[in-house]
Scaffold this active site. Structure first.
Site, PDB file in Angstrom:
ATOM      1  N   TYR A  20     -13.926  -0.962  -5.516  1.00 16.04           N
ATOM      2  CA  TYR A  20     -15.163  -1.304  -4.815  1.00 16.04           C
ATOM      3  C   TYR A  20     -16.311  -0.359  -5.169  1.00 16.04           C
ATOM      4  CZ  TYR A  20     -11.676  -3.883  -2.242  1.00 16.04           C
ATOM      5  OH  TYR A  20     -10.627  -4.712  -1.918  1.00 16.04           O
ATOM      6  N   TYR A 148      -7.693  -9.072   6.751  1.00 19.44           N
ATOM      7  CA  TYR A 148      -7.713  -8.671   5.342  1.00 19.44           C
ATOM      8  C   TYR A 148      -6.300  -8.797   4.796  1.00 19.44           C
ATOM      9  CZ  TYR A 148      -7.951  -6.025   1.051  1.00 19.44           C
ATOM     10  OH  TYR A 148      -7.872  -5.672  -0.269  1.00 19.44           O
ATOM     11  N   ASP A 249       1.846 -10.586   7.829  1.00 16.56           N
ATOM     12  CA  ASP A 249       1.474  -9.630   6.787  1.00 16.56           C
ATOM     13  C   ASP A 249       1.624  -8.224   7.358  1.00 16.56           C
ATOM     14  OD1 ASP A 249       0.272  -7.938   4.992  1.00 16.56           O
ATOM     15  OD2 ASP A 249      -1.576  -9.086   4.793  1.00 16.56           O
ATOM     16  N   LYS A 278       2.981  -1.200   0.481  1.00 20.83           N
ATOM     17  CA  LYS A 278       2.478   0.137   0.791  1.00 20.83           C
ATOM     18  C   LYS A 278       3.597   1.136   1.046  1.00 20.83           C
ATOM     19  CE  LYS A 278      -2.175  -1.117   2.389  1.00 20.83           C
ATOM     20  NZ  LYS A 278      -2.914  -0.550   1.259  1.00 20.83           N
TER      21      LYS A 278
END
Length: 446
Positions: A20, A148, A249, A278
């Site tokens: 980003y 997200y 998720d 993760k």
């Protein structure tokens, strides 16, 4: 520890993309040459206490000997092999542990190479399942706002449609269905009407909806919001009622981050499809997993192709599987519940004063997650420098100054993080401190 400079920062700025960032107005990048315990070591020898667990992944800290030993052993025997037509001990071991740790209905494991791909796989599974159940019209995904789920195209389609990071892609992204984000705070009984919009969307569109996808209990990169377990319970019931799959998720929340091994356990529900990543490997190497039920697997196998249509090159990578297996061994030692509970209690106590700071909208903590929400978006680059100056690594975004530290962090290290958060929030909020007379440059106006 003395570390000699060895990073060509000019080359980095001119040639290397970072997440980003712009190639013409890039955010500053700090040179890290080593990491140890809960600290990042910069090229000039400074040490920063890591408040992010390297984007929420390094739950055991850096350089853990058990994980390193497992990876070194695997590296010397089989670092990679294609997974098509081949299996290996590391993949079998990690899959056995995943099935044992998750809810009883999840019996099938797809080993991918990143969280975004785990979400892509989950969405593909849902669509293919309904093809195998003679309902090919069920191809849409329903989710909630402020979520997200990743940066690849299918994952982008279920990220927040208004304030998300991917709105500039327009019609190139599949148009999905969105309900309002849950309003009921964590720990509270469901607010009347909180599920009404979700129910209405399911009632009107269930014949074309393949699945609902949601981050259980904590909306992460989209909102840093903790919501009621009752919402999840109600959502599970709605999915059952309208014959829609539920995808959870847990890439950010899995493996203890919210105080339960998996966040769905706060609600006592089961997913039809579960995404993990993760902390799966303790943050030592990239790996993700998508688990599904027998019923989902049978539906996919009954679809016109007869096979699940996905197969990444690094699927089931042995080195990553070995790291994940070692990380789960550490989780299974069951020290994390006490560690996470202590982190939560300390953060609640030490971040509480932030609620009186001008410019602060809210303060909230759950498990090993602490958040100061500002009333305005902050200048990430300016705040980043302020944190580095205080010897900590905290990376704010949007309105949020937050930490998700490794579970192995000491009380003293955590206090340094929370104190830095208070000081920087004070500056960003417009109050004077001993370090600054103004908040100039700390609030983003762009």
């Amino acid at each position: 520890m003395s570390v000699s400079p060895q990073i060509d920062f000019q080359f980095d700025r001119q040639h290397i993309w970072h997440p980003y960032t712009s190639m013409t107005h890039a955010l500053p990048a700090y040179g890290v040459v080593a990491a140890e315990g809960c600290e990042l070591i910069l090229e000039d020898g400074r040490r920063l206490i890591d408040g992010t667990s390297s984007w929420w992944a390094c739950v055991h800290g850096y350089g853990h000997p058990y994980i390193l030993e497992a990876m070194q052993k695997q590296l010397s025997t089989l670092s990679h092999v294609m997974f098509g037509g081949i299996t290996h001990p590391a993949a079998v071991a990690v899959s056995k542990k995943l099935i044992a740790m998750t809810s009883d209905n999840l019996t099938k494991v797809f080993l991918a190479d990143s969280g975004s791909i785990a979400v892509e796989v989950a969405m593909k599974m849902a669509l293919q399942y309904w093809q195998g159940r003679s309902n090919p019209s069920k191809q849409r995904i329903l989710t909630v706002k402020h979520g997200y789920h990743g940066d690849t195209f299918a994952a982008m389609s279920v990220c927040d449609p208004e304030g998300g990071m991917h709105i500039m892609f327009g019609e190139a992204v599949t148009q999905q269905l969105f309900a309002p984000a849950p309003k009921t705070p964590f720990g509270e009984a469901l607010i009347e009407g909180d599920l009404e919009a979700m129910e209405a969307l399911l009632e009107a569109n269930h014949q074309t909806i393949a699945a609902v996808i949601i981050e259980p209990i904590m909306q992460g990169a989209g909102a840093m919001h903790f919501y009621s377990a009752d919402y999840l319970k109600g959502l599970r019931a709605l999915c059952d009622r309208f014959k829609v799959l539920l995808i959870l998720d847990e890439i950010a929340t899995g493996f203890g981050r919210t105080g339960k091994l998996f966040a769905y356990q706060h609600a006592g529900i089961e997913a039809d499809i579960l995404c993990l990543g993760k902390a799966l490997t303790g943050g030592y190497i990239s790996l993700a997993a998508t688990l599904c039920s027998d019923e989902v697997a049978l539906g996919i196998s009954d679809s016109p192709s007869g096979v699940f249509m996905h197969g990444p090159t690094f699927m089931g990578n042995p080195l990553a599987c070995a790291a994940a297996s070692a990380s789960m061994d550490l989780i299974n030692q069951n020290q994390w519940p006490e560690q996470v509970a202590a982190i939560e209690q300390q953060m609640k106590q030490e971040l509480a004063p932030a609620s009186t700071i001008a410019g602060v909208k809210a303060v909230r903590c759950l498990g090993a997650v602490g958040v100061i929400e500002m009333k305005q978006s902050v200048n990430t680059a300016a705040l980043q420098q302020a944190f580095v100056d205080r010897g900590v690594w905290v990376r704010p975004f949007s309105n949020y100054i937050y930490i998700m530290p490794p579970y192995t962090i000491s009380a003293a290290q955590l206090s340094q993080l929370t104190q830095a958060m208070l000081e920087v929030a004070t500056i960003a909020g417009g109050q004077k401190t001993k370090d600054s007379d103004t908040n100039s440059g700390f609030i983003s106006h762009g």
